[in-house]
Design a protein around this motif. Structure first.
Motif, PDB file in Angstrom:
ATOM      1  N   GLY A 172       4.806 -10.648  -8.843  1.00 18.85           N
ATOM      2  CA  GLY A 172       4.198 -11.189  -7.620  1.00 18.85           C
ATOM      3  C   GLY A 172       3.804 -10.098  -6.634  1.00 18.85           C
ATOM      4  O   GLY A 172       3.459 -10.370  -5.498  1.00 18.85           O
ATOM      5  N   ARG A 173       3.851  -8.870  -7.083  1.00 19.53           N
ATOM      6  CA  ARG A 173       3.456  -7.769  -6.192  1.00 19.53           C
ATOM      7  C   ARG A 173       2.247  -7.048  -6.774  1.00 19.53           C
ATOM      8  O   ARG A 173       2.139  -6.887  -7.984  1.00 19.53           O
ATOM      9  N   GLN A 174       1.374  -6.620  -5.873  1.00 19.96           N
ATOM     10  CA  GLN A 174       0.221  -5.823  -6.305  1.00 19.96           C
ATOM     11  C   GLN A 174       0.251  -4.538  -5.484  1.00 19.96           C
ATOM     12  O   GLN A 174       0.318  -4.616  -4.238  1.00 19.96           O
ATOM     13  N   ILE A 175       0.209  -3.431  -6.179  1.00 19.50           N
ATOM     14  CA  ILE A 175       0.377  -2.162  -5.449  1.00 19.50           C
ATOM     15  C   ILE A 175      -0.934  -1.391  -5.422  1.00 19.50           C
ATOM     16  O   ILE A 175      -1.595  -1.206  -6.447  1.00 19.50           O
ATOM     17  N   PHE A 176      -1.334  -0.982  -4.257  1.00 16.90           N
ATOM     18  CA  PHE A 176      -2.580  -0.237  -4.071  1.00 16.90           C
ATOM     19  C   PHE A 176      -2.232   1.216  -3.746  1.00 16.90           C
ATOM     20  O   PHE A 176      -1.342   1.452  -2.929  1.00 16.90           O
ATOM     21  N   HIS A 177      -2.978   2.128  -4.385  1.00 20.80           N
ATOM     22  CA  HIS A 177      -2.732   3.560  -4.154  1.00 20.80           C
ATOM     23  C   HIS A 177      -3.830   4.139  -3.280  1.00 20.80           C
ATOM     24  O   HIS A 177      -5.007   3.849  -3.486  1.00 20.80           O
ATOM     25  N   ALA A 178      -3.437   4.984  -2.323  1.00 20.12           N
ATOM     26  CA  ALA A 178      -4.449   5.741  -1.573  1.00 20.12           C
ATOM     27  C   ALA A 178      -3.979   7.187  -1.522  1.00 20.12           C
ATOM     28  O   ALA A 178      -2.803   7.446  -1.251  1.00 20.12           O
ATOM     29  N   LEU A 201       0.857  -1.195   0.000  1.00 17.67           N
ATOM     30  CA  LEU A 201       0.000   0.000   0.000  1.00 17.67           C
ATOM     31  C   LEU A 201       0.887   1.237   0.000  1.00 17.67           C
ATOM     32  O   LEU A 201       1.818   1.344   0.820  1.00 17.67           O
ATOM     33  N   ILE A 202       0.590   2.137  -0.926  1.00 12.12           N
ATOM     34  CA  ILE A 202       1.303   3.421  -0.876  1.00 12.12           C
ATOM     35  C   ILE A 202       0.282   4.546  -0.707  1.00 12.12           C
ATOM     36  O   ILE A 202      -0.765   4.564  -1.345  1.00 12.12           O
ATOM     37  N   VAL A 203       0.616   5.452   0.229  1.00 15.46           N
ATOM     38  CA  VAL A 203      -0.336   6.522   0.573  1.00 15.46           C
ATOM     39  C   VAL A 203       0.370   7.870   0.393  1.00 15.46           C
ATOM     40  O   VAL A 203       1.401   8.134   1.039  1.00 15.46           O
ATOM     41  N   ASP A 204      -0.204   8.679  -0.462  1.00 15.94           N
ATOM     42  CA  ASP A 204       0.358  10.023  -0.692  1.00 15.94           C
ATOM     43  C   ASP A 204      -0.723  10.873  -1.319  1.00 15.94           C
ATOM     44  O   ASP A 204      -1.480  10.396  -2.169  1.00 15.94           O
ATOM     45  N   ASP A 205      -0.801  12.146  -0.917  1.00 19.19           N
ATOM     46  CA  ASP A 205      -1.855  12.995  -1.479  1.00 19.19           C
ATOM     47  C   ASP A 205      -1.463  13.550  -2.849  1.00 19.19           C
ATOM     48  O   ASP A 205      -2.288  14.094  -3.559  1.00 19.19           O
ATOM     49  N   ILE A 206      -0.193  13.393  -3.244  1.00 17.15           N
ATOM     50  CA  ILE A 206       0.237  13.923  -4.553  1.00 17.15           C
ATOM     51  C   ILE A 206       0.345  12.771  -5.558  1.00 17.15           C
ATOM     52  O   ILE A 206       1.167  11.869  -5.388  1.00 17.15           O
ATOM     53  N   ALA A 230       1.518  -6.389   2.973  1.00 15.48           N
ATOM     54  CA  ALA A 230       2.828  -6.780   3.483  1.00 15.48           C
ATOM     55  C   ALA A 230       3.537  -5.544   4.034  1.00 15.48           C
ATOM     56  O   ALA A 230       4.399  -5.652   4.910  1.00 15.48           O
ATOM     57  N   LEU A 231       3.133  -4.378   3.526  1.00 10.20           N
ATOM     58  CA  LEU A 231       3.847  -3.153   3.886  1.00 10.20           C
ATOM     59  C   LEU A 231       2.987  -1.950   3.476  1.00 10.20           C
ATOM     60  O   LEU A 231       2.312  -1.980   2.448  1.00 10.20           O
ATOM     61  N   ALA A 232       3.043  -0.890   4.305  1.00  8.62           N
ATOM     62  CA  ALA A 232       2.371   0.360   3.916  1.00  8.62           C
ATOM     63  C   ALA A 232       3.441   1.449   3.871  1.00  8.62           C
ATOM     64  O   ALA A 232       4.199   1.616   4.830  1.00  8.62           O
ATOM     65  N   ILE A 233       3.512   2.129   2.740  1.00  7.34           N
ATOM     66  CA  ILE A 233       4.468   3.234   2.628  1.00  7.34           C
ATOM     67  C   ILE A 233       3.650   4.524   2.663  1.00  7.34           C
ATOM     68  O   ILE A 233       2.807   4.767   1.783  1.00  7.34           O
ATOM     69  N   ILE A 234       3.840   5.315   3.718  1.00  2.30           N
ATOM     70  CA  ILE A 234       2.908   6.421   3.990  1.00  2.30           C
ATOM     71  C   ILE A 234       3.664   7.758   3.996  1.00  2.30           C
ATOM     72  O   ILE A 234       4.668   7.910   4.712  1.00  2.30           O
TER      73      ILE A 234
END
Ligand code: ADP
Length: 402
Positions: free
Chosen positions: A30-36, A10-15, A52-56
């Motif tokens: 083998g990776r799926q990336i979700f945007h928020a 999961l990656i979270v960024d307002d930009i 597996a991980l959240a990059i915020i």
């Protein structure tokens, strides 16, 4: 199976540009990336998926990265997700998020160090792959344990069935030998008696009327031996589906009359009196030999268990069915025992001195059903029993016909 493992990040960024840049950096097989684009959107995704991980990103309007992390920490499903905070600010931010010491937390500074980001992400992605692989194996193990348990319980019940079958066979063998011995003993005794008379020259023991009596006695013993053997053979024919039904036109009224006639000596020996009510001309297409067996089985049971009381035999018909009823006023059969007497080897009082093999009614029912008929019993203990057979006058051909 393991190749199907997908690691979700999961990656979270307002930009939006930052999201795209980070996505390009960390994507891989083998990776799926979700945007928020906000903390709120991130929470929604966190509840739906296993990450597996959240990059915020730390600096976001409404809910900043630390606030989002606090909320994640307070929820069971998300509290153990590793977090990377991304910030443009200096190292002092390391201390801005308190109380997250236990979770896996790291800080990435903008501009992002490509090498550092990809290798750090790879560590958590690998960990997640391993965790998922272990989960799959645990599930597979659990599944095979359940299958083993099912197998084991099937084995146990088969073992029980086998034990029962062996016990039944042993019981059956002892009943058979006992039953065969009774008429055989009679024959042996008579034979010895005759030998003795011959040796002693006692020829008056062989007068015509005495010989006739001897013959009749021998015949009865031999008949009962043959019947026992036939019953045993019939059971094995039934088991292998080889009980053949050879249909021809049969007059049931005549057949019953003949059997009653033939068994008149045995009837008077049993002490039972007989009344019969036999409608004339009850004719159908049946196997005469097999139907005779039914009549004999029901009649001999009535004599055996009839307690020297009257026996009534009735034959009648309507347009579709013939009815045969044999009623006695003997010991009767309890409701509970009525269920099992049609099973093979079932005798109500198995421990009493053996009377029969417990096969007669089993064979009788098989014969009746092979004729698409029915057999039932009405009885109460001590008050006798009525066995009722219904046979279709004309049967459609059935597979057991030959
Ligand atoms: P068996 O050879 O033992 O008579 P059957 O299959 O003919 O075997 O009968 C099974 C059991 O049902 C008998 O052992 C007996 O206990 C019971 N039974 C059969 N017919 C009668 C009857 N007319 N009255 C009372 N009990 C009966």
């Amino acid at each position: 199976m393991l190749s199907k493992i997908i690691t979700k990040l999961l990656i979270v960024d307002d930009i939006p540009e930052n999201l795209l840049a980070l996505d390009a950096l960390i994507r891989g097989e083998g990776r799926q990336i979700f945007h928020a684009s906000s903390g709120e959107q991130a929470l929604g995704l966190l509840l739906q998926h296993e990450f597996a991980l959240a990059i915020i990103d730390v600096q976001m309007p409404d809910m900043n990265g630390f606030e989002l992390a606090e909320l994640m920490r307070g929820t069971e499903k998300t509290k153990n997700i590793p977090i990377f905070f991304v910030s443009a600010a200096g190292r002092e931010l390391n201390y801005a998020f308190k109380g997250y010491e236990t979770g896996a937390v790291d800080f990435l500074q903008k501009p992002l160090d490509v090498q550092a980001v990809t290798s750090k992400v790879a560590v958590f992605a690998d960990l997640d792959r391993q965790r998922q692989a272990i989960n799959i194996q645990v599930k597979a193990l659990e599944q095979s344990r359940r299958e083993q348990e099912t197998l084991l319980s099937e084995l146990r019940s088969t073992q029980e069935e086998l034990k029962l079958a062996v016990r039944m066979r042993d019981d059956f063998m002892s009943i058979v030998s006992h039953e065969l011995r009774t008429p055989l003993n009679g024959l042996i005794l008579d034979n010895q008696l005759r030998k003795m008379h011959l040796e002693n020259g006692n020829m008056q023991a062989f007068s015509a009327d005495r010989l006739q009596l001897m013959n009749a006695r021998d015949e009865r013993q031999i008949t009962s031996l043959i019947r026992l053997i036939e019953d045993i053979l019939d059971v094995s024919r039934i088991r292998t589906g080889k009980l053949s039904i050879r249909r021809a036109e049969v007059d049931l009224s005549d057949l019953v009359e003949q059997v009653l006639d033939r068994y008149s000596a045995q009837l008077s020996e049993s002490g039972c009196t007989l009344s019969s009510d036999i409608a004339r001309g009850v004719v159908g297409t049946w196997d005469a030999f097999r139907i005779e067996q039914v009549i004999i089985n029901l009649l001999t049971n009535a004599m055996r268990y009839g307690a020297k009381k009257p026996i009534a035999v009735r034959v009648f018909a309507d347009d579709q069915f013939a009815y045969l009823q044999v009623q006695d006023h003997g010991i009767g059969i309890s409701e509970q025992d009525q269920q099992r007497i049609f099973e093979q080897f079932e005798r109500v009082n198995a421990n009493k001195s053996a009377q029969g093999l417990g096969l007669g009614l089993f064979i009788t029912e098989q014969i009746v059903t092979a004729h698409q008929g029915q057999i039932s019993v009405a009885s109460s203990q001590g008050e006798g029993a009525t066995f009722a057979v219904t046979l279709p006058l004309q049967a459609s051909t059935s597979p057991s016909d030959s």
